[in-house]
Design an enzyme around this catalytic site. Sequence first.
Site, PDB file in Angstrom:
ATOM      1  N   ASN A  13      53.755  41.148  49.966  1.00 32.84           N
ATOM      2  CA  ASN A  13      54.383  40.390  48.884  1.00 32.84           C
ATOM      3  C   ASN A  13      55.888  40.390  49.129  1.00 32.84           C
ATOM      4  O   ASN A  13      56.554  41.401  48.916  1.00 32.84           O
ATOM      5  CB  ASN A  13      54.056  41.041  47.531  1.00 32.84           C
ATOM      6  CG  ASN A  13      54.804  40.381  46.389  1.00 32.84           C
ATOM      7  OD1 ASN A  13      55.224  39.222  46.491  1.00 32.84           O
ATOM      8  ND2 ASN A  13      54.987  41.116  45.297  1.00 32.84           N
ATOM      9  N   LYS A  15      58.138  38.833  47.501  1.00 28.62           N
ATOM     10  CA  LYS A  15      58.941  38.620  46.281  1.00 28.62           C
ATOM     11  C   LYS A  15      59.979  37.517  46.559  1.00 28.62           C
ATOM     12  O   LYS A  15      59.680  36.581  47.291  1.00 28.62           O
ATOM     13  CB  LYS A  15      59.596  39.930  45.845  1.00 28.62           C
ATOM     14  CG  LYS A  15      58.625  41.102  45.856  1.00 28.62           C
ATOM     15  CD  LYS A  15      59.167  42.321  45.208  1.00 28.62           C
ATOM     16  CE  LYS A  15      58.208  43.478  45.434  1.00 28.62           C
ATOM     17  NZ  LYS A  15      58.184  44.446  44.387  1.00 28.62           N
ATOM     18  N   HIS A  99      51.476  39.661  38.674  1.00 28.02           N
ATOM     19  CA  HIS A  99      52.280  40.772  39.203  1.00 28.02           C
ATOM     20  C   HIS A  99      53.092  41.367  38.057  1.00 28.02           C
ATOM     21  O   HIS A  99      53.552  40.641  37.172  1.00 28.02           O
ATOM     22  CB  HIS A  99      53.201  40.266  40.322  1.00 28.02           C
ATOM     23  CG  HIS A  99      53.836  41.388  41.083  1.00 28.02           C
ATOM     24  ND1 HIS A  99      54.918  42.079  40.600  1.00 28.02           N
ATOM     25  CD2 HIS A  99      53.527  41.955  42.276  1.00 28.02           C
ATOM     26  CE1 HIS A  99      55.242  43.025  41.470  1.00 28.02           C
ATOM     27  NE2 HIS A  99      54.418  42.969  42.506  1.00 28.02           N
ATOM     28  N   GLU A 101      56.014  42.304  37.881  1.00 29.20           N
ATOM     29  CA  GLU A 101      57.361  41.727  37.717  1.00 29.20           C
ATOM     30  C   GLU A 101      57.286  40.429  36.925  1.00 29.20           C
ATOM     31  O   GLU A 101      58.186  40.117  36.132  1.00 29.20           O
ATOM     32  CB  GLU A 101      58.005  41.522  39.103  1.00 29.20           C
ATOM     33  CG  GLU A 101      58.423  42.862  39.697  1.00 29.20           C
ATOM     34  CD  GLU A 101      58.519  42.884  41.216  1.00 29.20           C
ATOM     35  OE1 GLU A 101      58.487  41.808  41.847  1.00 29.20           O
ATOM     36  OE2 GLU A 101      58.616  43.997  41.765  1.00 29.20           O
ATOM     37  N   GLU A 171      48.040  48.172  40.750  1.00 29.30           N
ATOM     38  CA  GLU A 171      49.431  48.498  41.053  1.00 29.30           C
ATOM     39  C   GLU A 171      50.039  49.266  39.883  1.00 29.30           C
ATOM     40  O   GLU A 171      50.528  48.653  38.914  1.00 29.30           O
ATOM     41  CB  GLU A 171      50.235  47.216  41.280  1.00 29.30           C
ATOM     42  CG  GLU A 171      49.751  46.397  42.457  1.00 29.30           C
ATOM     43  CD  GLU A 171      50.907  45.647  43.115  1.00 29.30           C
ATOM     44  OE1 GLU A 171      51.117  45.836  44.300  1.00 29.30           O
ATOM     45  OE2 GLU A 171      51.601  44.890  42.412  1.00 29.30           O
ATOM     46  N   GLY A 177      58.046  49.648  44.139  1.00 21.20           N
ATOM     47  CA  GLY A 177      59.445  49.608  44.562  1.00 21.20           C
ATOM     48  C   GLY A 177      60.213  50.881  44.259  1.00 21.20           C
ATOM     49  O   GLY A 177      61.442  50.896  44.307  1.00 21.20           O
ATOM     50  N   SER A 216      54.481  51.191  46.726  1.00 21.73           N
ATOM     51  CA  SER A 216      55.164  52.015  47.738  1.00 21.73           C
ATOM     52  C   SER A 216      54.276  52.383  48.921  1.00 21.73           C
ATOM     53  O   SER A 216      54.377  53.489  49.450  1.00 21.73           O
ATOM     54  CB  SER A 216      55.762  53.273  47.078  1.00 21.73           C
ATOM     55  OG  SER A 216      56.749  52.886  46.126  1.00 21.73           O
ATOM     56  N   GLY A 238      57.963  46.178  49.613  1.00 24.10           N
ATOM     57  CA  GLY A 238      59.100  46.492  50.480  1.00 24.10           C
ATOM     58  C   GLY A 238      58.749  46.613  51.952  1.00 24.10           C
ATOM     59  O   GLY A 238      59.463  46.076  52.819  1.00 24.10           O
TER      60      GLY A 238
HETATM   61  C1  PEP Z   1      54.555  44.899  45.100  1.00 22.23           C
HETATM   62  O1  PEP Z   1      55.545  44.189  45.053  1.00 22.23           O
HETATM   63  O2  PEP Z   1      53.466  44.462  44.724  1.00 22.23           O
HETATM   64  C2  PEP Z   1      54.686  46.268  45.602  1.00 22.23           C
HETATM   65  C3  PEP Z   1      53.622  47.030  45.609  1.00 22.23           C
HETATM   66  O3  PEP Z   1      55.937  46.653  46.018  1.00 22.23           O
HETATM   67  P1  PEP Z   1      56.286  48.000  46.845  1.00 22.23           P
HETATM   68  O4  PEP Z   1      55.301  48.090  47.996  1.00 22.23           O
HETATM   69  O5  PEP Z   1      57.687  47.782  47.327  1.00 22.23           O
HETATM   70  O6  PEP Z   1      56.143  49.139  45.916  1.00 22.23           O
END
Ligand code: PEP
Length: 267
Positions: A13, A15, A99, A101, A171, A177, A216, A238
């Site tokens: 992803n 973003k 998501h 966010e 998630e 993040g 993460s 990330g």
């Molecule tokens: C995400 O954006 O869905 C995500 C899991 O981000 P990260 O891997 O950076 O925690």
Amino acid sequence: MTLIRRTPLIAGNWKMYKTEEQAEDYIQALLPRVSATAGVDVALCVPFTDLRAMIDSARGSRVEVYAQNMHEEPEGAFTGEVSAPMLRELDVRGVVLGHSERRGMFGETDKALALKVPAALAAGLAPILCVGETEQERDNDDTDRKLRQQIKEDLAAVPGERLADVVIAYEPIWAIGTGRVATPEQAQEAIAFIRALVADRDEHAAERVRILYGGSVKPENAAELLALTDVDGALVGGASLEAEPFAAIVAAAARPSTTATGPSPTR
Ligand code: PEP
């Protein structure tokens, strides 16, 4: 009961990162790194402006291109929005929905998701539905309630026979993040719970539906998470922004192709 082997999915992803030029450099670096990995599906969820270039560059490769959002209506007076048929016409394979966010910053509701998930399926897009609890909800022992509510409401209009065409991403919001990853026990427990919720609707679908862990995920922790019984892949933020770590996570999920017989989500 036949043992269903679900093909793992590693979805990056991006973003709101990468111009078209940066995306182009990335895909050229990624393709040779993942071309030989077998038994794993690979997706990149990219900004709208990168979709066409990524679809052209990834065509014929193992990398599928997904969007990060869509509107539930096929067309209309919804300034700034993009519909499922518009994405399909570009050959977009799927779409991330719900998501955290988008839920947290842009007011995406379970009510909207209850319309978006079936709209994506009807248009031939594979939805990746994100669910997960906040840190406070986990501390208050409220994780199961939150997951039950999201799964129940967001999938309410998806008929049992289409449930396995949805990919669910667990998630935990506190892990996105932040560098804080769920322990294997937390990830397995939550994902097994989600599978049980799907089984309440349709047992056959629960055996086939792919449920990813997200939060993460890095090359260093991927193998341990991906080895968990109920974890069918990862949604990676990330660590998907550079080709090398993302390819390492794909490699950690690879299975011998002869044993992979999982669902083939809707085209
Ligand atoms: C995400 O954006 O869905 C995500 C899991 O981000 P990260 O891997 O950076 O925690």
